[in-house]
Design a protein around this motif. Structure first.
Motif, short mmCIF file in Angstrom:
data_model
loop_
_atom_site.label_atom_id
_atom_site.label_comp_id
_atom_site.label_asym_id
_atom_site.label_seq_id
_atom_site.Cartn_x
_atom_site.Cartn_y
_atom_site.Cartn_z
N MET A 130 42.57 13.10 40.26
CA MET A 130 42.09 12.98 38.87
C MET A 130 42.82 13.98 37.96
N MET A 131 42.80 15.25 38.42
CA MET A 131 43.47 16.32 37.67
C MET A 131 44.98 16.04 37.54
N PHE A 132 45.56 15.64 38.69
CA PHE A 132 46.99 15.38 38.72
C PHE A 132 47.34 14.19 37.83
N LEU A 133 46.50 13.17 37.91
CA LEU A 133 46.74 11.98 37.07
C LEU A 133 46.67 12.35 35.59
N ALA A 134 45.71 13.21 35.25
CA ALA A 134 45.57 13.64 33.85
C ALA A 134 46.83 14.39 33.40
N LEU A 135 47.34 15.25 34.28
CA LEU A 135 48.55 16.03 33.94
C LEU A 135 49.76 15.10 33.76
N ILE A 136 49.88 14.15 34.68
CA ILE A 136 51.01 13.21 34.60
C ILE A 136 50.90 12.36 33.34
N GLY A 137 49.69 11.85 33.11
CA GLY A 137 49.47 11.00 31.93
C GLY A 137 49.83 11.72 30.65
N ARG A 138 49.44 12.99 30.57
CA ARG A 138 49.72 13.78 29.37
C ARG A 138 51.23 13.97 29.20
N SER A 139 51.90 14.25 30.31
CA SER A 139 53.33 14.49 30.23
C SER A 139 54.08 13.21 29.82
N PHE A 140 53.69 12.10 30.42
CA PHE A 140 54.33 10.82 30.04
C PHE A 140 54.07 10.52 28.56
N ALA A 141 52.83 10.77 28.14
CA ALA A 141 52.48 10.48 26.74
C ALA A 141 53.34 11.32 25.80
N ARG A 142 53.59 12.57 26.16
CA ARG A 142 54.39 13.45 25.30
C ARG A 142 55.84 13.00 25.22
N HIS A 143 56.35 12.40 26.31
CA HIS A 143 57.77 12.06 26.36
C HIS A 143 58.02 10.57 26.17
N ARG A 144 56.96 9.82 25.90
CA ARG A 144 57.05 8.35 25.86
C ARG A 144 58.16 7.86 24.91
N ALA A 145 58.12 8.35 23.69
CA ALA A 145 59.07 7.86 22.68
C ALA A 145 60.51 8.17 23.10
N PHE A 146 60.71 9.35 23.61
CA PHE A 146 62.05 9.77 24.05
C PHE A 146 62.55 8.87 25.17
N LEU A 147 61.65 8.58 26.12
CA LEU A 147 62.05 7.78 27.28
C LEU A 147 62.36 6.34 26.89
N VAL A 148 61.52 5.79 26.01
CA VAL A 148 61.75 4.40 25.57
C VAL A 148 63.09 4.32 24.83
N ALA A 149 63.35 5.30 23.97
CA ALA A 149 64.60 5.30 23.21
C ALA A 149 65.80 5.42 24.15
N LEU A 150 65.68 6.30 25.14
CA LEU A 150 66.80 6.49 26.08
C LEU A 150 67.05 5.22 26.89
N ALA A 151 65.96 4.63 27.39
CA ALA A 151 66.11 3.40 28.19
C ALA A 151 66.74 2.30 27.34
N ALA A 152 66.31 2.20 26.09
CA ALA A 152 66.84 1.15 25.20
C ALA A 152 68.33 1.39 24.94
N LEU A 153 68.67 2.65 24.70
CA LEU A 153 70.05 3.01 24.37
C LEU A 153 70.99 2.73 25.56
N LEU A 154 70.58 3.19 26.73
CA LEU A 154 71.45 3.04 27.89
C LEU A 154 71.50 1.58 28.38
N SER A 155 70.42 0.84 28.15
CA SER A 155 70.44 -0.59 28.48
C SER A 155 71.36 -1.32 27.51
N ALA A 156 71.28 -0.93 26.25
CA ALA A 156 72.17 -1.54 25.25
C ALA A 156 73.63 -1.25 25.60
N PHE A 157 73.84 -0.06 26.13
CA PHE A 157 75.20 0.31 26.55
C PHE A 157 75.71 -0.64 27.64
N GLN A 158 74.81 -1.01 28.56
CA GLN A 158 75.19 -1.94 29.64
C GLN A 158 75.64 -3.27 29.04
N ILE A 159 74.86 -3.74 28.08
CA ILE A 159 75.18 -5.04 27.45
C ILE A 159 76.54 -4.95 26.77
#
Lengths: 267, 305
Positions: free
Chosen positions: A1-30
């Motif tokens: 529970m504690m660990f899940l909360a910590l992970i969830g918080r960390s993902f939430a903080r970095h969500r926008a950055f990760l989505v942007a990076l995945a989109a950018l590098l996927s676009a690079f593949q195309i």
């Protein structure tokens, strides 16, 4: 529970950055495959060997780079891609230093949270986020290749590209583990992440330089990029199991150091 | 069987390189007590608190909470503590509700929703406030969320660093009411660090004063009230007479209209000595912890120089 909360918080903080990076590098593949398709259609690959100096070809993985199959792999070999992924892993793994800097550690570790959970959380978030980004790159690459393969071109086998992607991930994880080690001691995220990012660029240039200048080659062994042979992996002449084991061993060792440092430090 | 001290430190010392943060600190806080931990900025209060929470490690000495070593049984100790840091760290992008939910998930004990609702009502936190991002809230509102997150676990030890900083008078009152309730209900020890000495005087049973990392006084407010000399001004009809011998040593100033006295202990002796004199008025300054603490600070400063 504690660990899940910590992970969830960390993902939430970095969500926008990760989505942007995945989109950018996927676009690079195309983009990469669209360019490769056009080069193939215009029969430019036959001139490639004469246009690009041998040492650059070597640094990029050998003669295969001048083919459609090799060009497809550029999305996993290009310095921009490799360094973007490396810097992302470094940034994600440096979260423990950021929490000390922001004082958030006072809120989290003042609760009954064991210290190793903080390090494990950052390692997990770094590993799974970069895995997700590389998976997105891989899937985009496969889908684009499926649509845009010229009739006369050889297609990269999914398993071979999978090995390349895994090898790239192992490099990125080892750099992430280095950042985690430093962040487990540092009080400022920018200092920890910046230092490791600079080291990563240096190690990349070291490996690149070693391809052109023989005296550098013994030193290039310390670079994780030395253990990446994408073109040979694509051709099937190398299966990078030894590279993977070596890089993962380094990753585990660096993480062990991070656990020790974080356990002993003042927060 | 006697209960162990809620907090006990023995020769607790912490150096940051050559800088002494805390040195040979021996303090005790009894279970159920409201303890005021006082000291000027940089005295070592926050370092002491952070050692109790195992956020920093002591150079030497020991700290215990409920008899448990803060280092060896760190998690067990932190399971018992609700903590409000002086500098309230926030995940700025979170809403108040998400912030409290996240912190509840890090508690080992389930948070009682009805108690949390009661705290929202007491500290005037509305549903709209709960839905707003933390970085859009005022300093006082952020502080309220800080207080609520420390209290919501109903833990046996509350460590509150500057709890009312930035709160308006109504909320300071709400905080005082909460501490009184906890004290009356029993079972909760409150370790409170504050520069608002009137608040400490009002809420605390005992105080410890730390300066340059050392505990310079540890005493109860009741003892301080009893032992601190009281200041009196005695006014006379007409010219002030010469003080009787029983009062002479207590007179600090005098002129032809009044005397100023500092009298230790019960005031009966003064009143007896004034019998038969042409007294028109007596002004008695109430005990103020502030005066006492400022005197300690300045005494220690003089001793240090």
């Amino acid at each position: 529970m504690m660990f899940l909360a910590l992970i969830g918080r960390s993902f939430a903080r970095h969500r926008a950055f990760l989505v942007a990076l995945a989109a950018l590098l996927s676009a690079f593949q195309i983009l990469d495959i669209v360019v490769a398709y056009n080069l193939q259609q215009n029969a430019i690959y036959s001139q490639f060997a004469t246009m690009v100096p041998a040492f650059i070809q070597e640094a990029m993985g050998g003669a295969l780079v001048g083919t459609f199959m090799g060009a497809v792999a550029v999305g996993f070999v290009h310095p921009l891609v490799m360094l973007s992924l490396s810097c992302a892993a470094i940034y994600l793994a440096s979260e423990p230093a950021g929490e000390v800097e922001d004082g958030l550690v006072d809120l989290v570790v003042a609760r009954p949270v064991r210290r190793y959970l903080i390090v494990t959380r950052s390692a997990f978030v770094c590993a799974t986020s970069t895995l997700a980004v590389v998976t997105a790159m891989f899937v985009t690459s496969r889908v684009t290749v499926h649509w845009l393969t010229p009739d006369q071109a050889n297609v990269v086998a999914a398993s071979r590209l999978g090995w390349v992607a895994l090898n790239l991930l192992a490099i990125v994880w080892s750099l992430g583990a280095g950042a985690l080690l430093l962040a487990s001691h540092a009080r400022e995220r920018a200092r920890a992440a910046g230092t490791v990012a600079l080291v990563a660029v240096f190690l990349y240039l070291l490996q690149f330089g070693a391809a052109a200048w023989a005296p550098l080659r013994p030193f290039a062994r310390v670079s994780p990029f030395h253990y990446y042979e994408p073109m040979r992996t694509l051709m099937g002449t190398v299966t990078p199991i030894r590279h993977l084991l070596g890089l993962l061993t380094a990753t585990v060792a660096l993480m062990g150091g991070a656990y020790m440092l974080y356990e002993r430090r003042d927060l | 069987m006697t209960l162990p001290d809620a907090i006990r430190t023995e020769s607790l010392t912490k150096y940051y390189g050559p800088v002494v943060a805390v040195e040979s600190l021996d303090l005790t806080v009894a279970p159920g007590e409201v303890y005021g931990f006082l000291g000027p900025n940089g005295a070592g209060k926050t370092t002491t608190i952070r050692i109790l929470l195992d956020l920093v490690r002591a150079t030497s000495g020991r700290a215990r909470v409920d008899g448990l070593d803060c280092r060896a049984a760190s998690v067990e100790v932190r399971r018992r503590i609700g903590y409000l840091p002086a500098e309230m760290p926030l995940y700025r992008e979170m809403t108040g509700a998400a912030y409290l939910k996240f912190l509840s998930a890090l508690q080992s004990r389930r948070v009682d929703e009805s108690y949390r609702r009661k705290l929202f009502a007491r500290f005037d936190v509305s549903d709209i406030d709960l839905r707003r991002r933390l970085d859009h809230l005022s300093h006082g509102m952020k502080r309220k969320f800080g207080i609520i997150q420390a209290l919501m676990g109903r833990l046996p030890l509350l460590i509150l660093d500057e709890p009312t900083s930035g709160l308006d008078p109504l909320m300071i009152e709400a905080f005082a009411e909460t501490v009184h309730e906890l004290k009356t209900a029993g079972g909760t020890t409150v370790f409170l660090s504050s520069h608002v000495l009137s608040e400490v005087e009002r809420l605390c049973d005992r105080v410890g004063i730390i300066r340059r990392g050392r505990l310079v006084r540890q005493t109860s407010i009741a003892d301080l009230r009893r032992d601190t000399p009281r200041r009196l001004r005695v006014f006379f009809d007409g010219a002030a007479p010469a003080p009787p011998s029983s009062l002479a040593v207590a007179v600090r100033r005098s002129d032809n209209r009044h005397w100023e006295l500092e009298w230790p202990g019960p005031l009966g002796g003064v009143l007896d000595a004034l019998q038969g004199l042409p007294v028109s008025d007596i002004e008695i300054e109430p005990f103020r912890l502030e005066d006492y603490v400022l005197r300690i600070y300045s005494d220690e400063s003089r001793a240090a120089t």
